[in-house]
Enzyme design. Structure first.
Site, PDB file in Angstrom:
ATOM      1  N   LYS A 206       0.686  -1.394   0.135  1.00 47.59           N
ATOM      2  CA  LYS A 206      -0.012   0.080   0.092  1.00 47.59           C
ATOM      3  C   LYS A 206       0.823   1.338  -0.048  1.00 47.59           C
ATOM      4  O   LYS A 206       2.041   1.256   0.260  1.00 47.59           O
ATOM      5  CB  LYS A 206      -1.126  -0.062   1.262  1.00 47.59           C
ATOM      6  CG  LYS A 206      -2.233  -0.982   0.875  1.00 47.59           C
ATOM      7  CD  LYS A 206      -3.275  -1.066   1.806  1.00 47.59           C
ATOM      8  CE  LYS A 206      -4.403  -2.112   1.441  1.00 47.59           C
ATOM      9  NZ  LYS A 206      -5.161  -2.117   2.693  1.00 47.59           N
ATOM     10  N   ARG A 240      -3.855 -10.043   4.905  1.00 51.00           N
ATOM     11  CA  ARG A 240      -4.300  -9.914   3.684  1.00 51.00           C
ATOM     12  C   ARG A 240      -3.340  -9.687   2.566  1.00 51.00           C
ATOM     13  O   ARG A 240      -2.727  -8.539   2.612  1.00 51.00           O
ATOM     14  CB  ARG A 240      -5.689  -9.293   3.323  1.00 51.00           C
ATOM     15  CG  ARG A 240      -6.304  -9.186   2.013  1.00 51.00           C
ATOM     16  CD  ARG A 240      -7.401  -8.129   2.025  1.00 51.00           C
ATOM     17  NE  ARG A 240      -7.888  -8.073   0.735  1.00 51.00           N
ATOM     18  CZ  ARG A 240      -7.579  -7.423  -0.205  1.00 51.00           C
ATOM     19  NH1 ARG A 240      -6.518  -6.656  -0.073  1.00 51.00           N
ATOM     20  NH2 ARG A 240      -8.257  -7.578  -1.468  1.00 51.00           N
TER      21      ARG A 240
END
Ligand code: HH2
Length: 269
Positions: A206, A240
Site C-alpha cells: 500500500k 491479507r
C-alpha cells in the site's frame, strides 16, 4: 489470506488479473503457495476509484468462484464486495466469507446474508468512500474513533443475526487514513483486542509503504513483510496479502519466535 483481484485497475499492477484464465490460475497458485484463505474481488477500492455494476463485478469473479467450487474449496473462499447481489450469488455458489470494506455502511443486508449462510464476515473501517477517502482524512484519535465505529458495526451485525464467532474486524489501512494514521493504527493495533474479535490487517504493497520507502507498489514487498510482522506481533490473526509464498515463509519464522515467547516450545527444541 491470499488476494485474487479480477480487475483491470487495482493499485498494484502485478495483482491485476483481468482475464478469467489469469484469475483462475492465480486462485490455484494462491492455494498452492499455502494461503489459508482466498479473497476474490472484482472491483478496485483504490483511492479515487469508481464503482462498477453488480453484473460486471459478478462476471469478473464468477470464474474464480466456480474454479474454487470445482476444486472442492481446498481453502475457504472470501468475497471482497459491498454489493448484495454479488455477495448472494457468491455464497450460493459456495463462498464461505464476505469481506466488506464498508463495515455494513454501504449495504447492511450483507449481515443478513452472512447470518443466513453462517458465513464469515470481515468488517473493515473506511472513512468516506473510495472516491473521496484520501481527501484530507481527519480523526481526533484514530484508534478510539475507528474502534468505536467497528464496535457499532459488530453490534449491527449481531442485531441482524450474525454470531460473534463469524465476525472479524479490520481497521482498514489506507482507507481514509494519512501515513501518520496508518502508522498509529499499526503501532496501537493491540488496542483493537477490546472488540473481542480476530483482527485482520491489509498492508500489502500500500501507499503508506511507498511514502516510507519512496518506491512504487512493485518495490514494496519487504516493507509489506515488516508491516505485517509488526501487526501479527500486535495481535493480528489474519494478513491479507498479494505475495503468499513470501508471507508463508516469513510467518513461519515469526510463529516460531512467538511460540518461544509464550513458552510453547522448550528451550532445547
Ligand atoms: N485492502 C484492499 C481491498 N480489500 N479488505 C480488507 N479487509 N482489508 C484491506 O486492507 C483491504 C481489503 C485494497 O487492496 P487491493 O485489493 O490489492 O487493491 P484494489 O482495491 O485496488 O483492488
Amino acid at each position: 489470506m491470499g488476494v485474487i483481484n479480477c480487475t483491470p485497475d487495482s493499485f498494484y499492477p502485478g495483482g491485476r488479473h483481468r482475464e478469467p484464465e489469469q484469475a483462475v490460475r492465480r486462485y490455484h497458485e494462491v492455494v498452492e503457495e499455502g494461503a489459508h484463505l482466498a479473497d476474490v474481488g472484482g472491483e478496485s477500492t483504490r483511492p479515487g476509484s469508481e464503482p462498477v455494476t453488480a453484473e460486471e463485478e459478478w462476471a469478473r469473479i464468477a470464474p474464480v468462484v466456480e474454479a474454487a467450487r470445482r476444486a472442492g474449496h481446498p481453502v475457504p473462499l472470501s468475497v471482497d464486495t459491498t454489493k448484495y447481489d454479488v455477495a448472494a450469488r457468491a455464497l450460493d455458489a459456495g463462498a464461505a466469507m464476505l469481506n466488506d470494506v464498508s463495515a455494513l455502511r454501504f449495504e447492511p443486508r450483507l449481515a443478513d446474508l452472512a447470518a443466513h449462510h453462517g458465513a464469515g464476515l470481515v468488517l473493515m473501517h473506511m472513512q468516506g468512500t473510495p472516491a473521496t477517502m484520501q481527501r484530507d482524512p481527519a480523526y481526533r484519535d484514530p484508534v478510539a474513533e475507528i474502534r468505536g465505529e467497528l464496535a457499532t458495526a459488530v453490534s449491527l451485525a449481531a442485531a441482524r443475526g450474525v454470531a460473534a464467532e463469524q465476525i472479524l474486524v479490520d481497521p482498514g489501512i489506507g482507507f481514509g487514513k494519512t501515513l501518520a494514521h496508518n502508522l498509529t493504527l499499526l503501532a496501537r493495533l493491540n488496542e483493537f483486542a477490546l472488540l473481542g474479535r480476530p483482527i485482520l490487517i491489509g498492508c500489502s504493497r500500500k501507499g503508506f509503504l511507498g511514502a516510507i520507502l519512496d518506491g512504487p507498489p512493485a518495490e514494496r514487498l519487504e516493507g509489506t513483510l515488516a508491516a505485517h510482522a509488526a501487526a501479527v506481533c500486535a495481535g493480528a490473526s489474519v494478513v491479507r496479502v498479494h505475495d503468499v509464498r513470501a508471507h508463508v515463509r516469513a510467518m513461519k519464522v515469526l510463529d516460531a519466535v512467538l511460540a518461544a515467547r509464550s513458552g510453547t516450545v522448550s528451550r532445547d527444541a
